[in-house]
Design a protein around this motif. Structure first.
Motif, PDB file in Angstrom:
ATOM      1  N   GLU A 168      29.016  63.528  28.245  1.00  0.00           N
ATOM      2  CA  GLU A 168      29.450  64.306  26.910  1.00  0.00           C
ATOM      3  C   GLU A 168      28.454  65.469  26.754  1.00  0.00           C
ATOM      4  O   GLU A 168      27.482  65.395  26.788  1.00  0.00           O
ATOM      5  N   VAL A 169      29.371  66.738  26.566  1.00  0.00           N
ATOM      6  CA  VAL A 169      28.633  67.934  26.819  1.00  0.00           C
ATOM      7  C   VAL A 169      28.563  68.701  25.483  1.00  0.00           C
ATOM      8  O   VAL A 169      27.902  69.698  25.194  1.00  0.00           O
ATOM      9  N   GLY A 170      29.167  68.218  24.643  1.00  0.00           N
ATOM     10  CA  GLY A 170      29.539  68.953  23.240  1.00  0.00           C
ATOM     11  C   GLY A 170      30.396  68.493  22.388  1.00  0.00           C
ATOM     12  O   GLY A 170      31.071  67.436  22.441  1.00  0.00           O
ATOM     13  N   HIS A 171      30.638  69.185  21.255  1.00  0.00           N
ATOM     14  CA  HIS A 171      31.804  69.010  20.390  1.00  0.00           C
ATOM     15  C   HIS A 171      32.638  70.217  19.800  1.00  0.00           C
ATOM     16  O   HIS A 171      32.000  71.135  19.697  1.00  0.00           O
ATOM     17  N   ILE A 172      34.051  70.119  19.468  1.00  0.00           N
ATOM     18  CA  ILE A 172      34.520  71.426  19.258  1.00  0.00           C
ATOM     19  C   ILE A 172      34.415  70.930  17.630  1.00  0.00           C
ATOM     20  O   ILE A 172      34.699  69.936  17.117  1.00  0.00           O
ATOM     21  N   ARG A 173      34.032  72.183  16.859  1.00  0.00           N
ATOM     22  CA  ARG A 173      33.705  71.812  15.456  1.00  0.00           C
ATOM     23  C   ARG A 173      34.838  72.340  14.698  1.00  0.00           C
ATOM     24  O   ARG A 173      35.242  71.623  13.769  1.00  0.00           O
ATOM     25  N   ARG A 174      35.412  73.537  14.703  1.00  0.00           N
ATOM     26  CA  ARG A 174      36.402  74.060  13.938  1.00  0.00           C
ATOM     27  C   ARG A 174      37.100  75.224  14.534  1.00  0.00           C
ATOM     28  O   ARG A 174      36.502  75.698  15.347  1.00  0.00           O
ATOM     29  N   ALA A 175      38.214  75.438  14.030  1.00  0.00           N
ATOM     30  CA  ALA A 175      38.839  76.588  14.405  1.00  0.00           C
ATOM     31  C   ALA A 175      38.343  77.738  13.914  1.00  0.00           C
ATOM     32  O   ALA A 175      37.695  77.785  12.807  1.00  0.00           O
ATOM     33  N   HIS A 176      38.267  79.189  14.598  1.00  0.00           N
ATOM     34  CA  HIS A 176      37.741  80.309  14.345  1.00  0.00           C
ATOM     35  C   HIS A 176      38.768  81.440  14.307  1.00  0.00           C
ATOM     36  O   HIS A 176      39.114  81.705  15.625  1.00  0.00           O
TER      37      HIS A 176
END
Length: 162
Positions: free
Chosen positions: A10-18
């Motif tokens: 696991e290297v991160g998370h997509i948080r939200r659209a921009h």
């Protein structure tokens, strides 16, 4: 939820659209910039995706992935975990290699197994199977052997005394 293939980290998370063109705000859990360079491959939501562009933005990254061209597509990935293959860099200590490794001192005496790596402001800590903690700064090497990984430490006198 789709199963994550074995061996991925696991290297991160997509948080939200921009914005409206498919860009996403991404929070990385790594400092390795290879994870956001164009061509980097991520496994998320059951499929492999390729980074086409990335730029730093505040404390995160704004990333575009191949095949995601609008806000709706980006919103489908909101809060998705990002996985990637391990990076082969022999000069780095990797948590996934430390956990489970046998720990020995410079004289070759077994001091236990590493069961966790605890984040700490001064230095990350190896947690041994008996609960003792060893700052990572005392790790002198990580060697692969036929019996598994072996971490050699050079702690100051008394550090391992309970």
């Amino acid at each position: 939820m789709s199963a994550v293939p074995d061996g991925l980290l696991e290297v991160g998370h997509i948080r939200r659209a921009h914005g409206v063109r498919g860009e996403m705000s991404v929070e990385l859990s790594t400092e390795r910039l290879e994870r956001v360079t164009p061509g980097a491959r991520w496994f998320t939501r059951g499929e492999w995706m390729e980074v086409t562009s990335a730029r730093p933005h505040q404390d995160r990254w704004l990333v575009t992935l191949a095949g995601v061209s609008d806000r709706t597509g980006a919103q489908r990935l909101t809060n998705a975990a990002i996985y990637a293959e391990p990076i082969d860099d022999p000069d780095e200590l990797w948590v996934h290699r430390l956990i489970g490794a046998r720990v020995v001192d410079t004289a070759g005496r077994d001091v236990g197994r590493c069961t966790a790596v605890v984040s700490n402001p001064a230095a990350d800590l190896l947690e041994l199977d008996d609960g003792r903690l060893v700052p990572v700064v005392f790790v002198t090497s990580l060697d692969a052997s036929t019996a598994g990984d072996v971490v050699t430490i050079d702690p100051p006198e008394g550090l391992l005394d309970l």
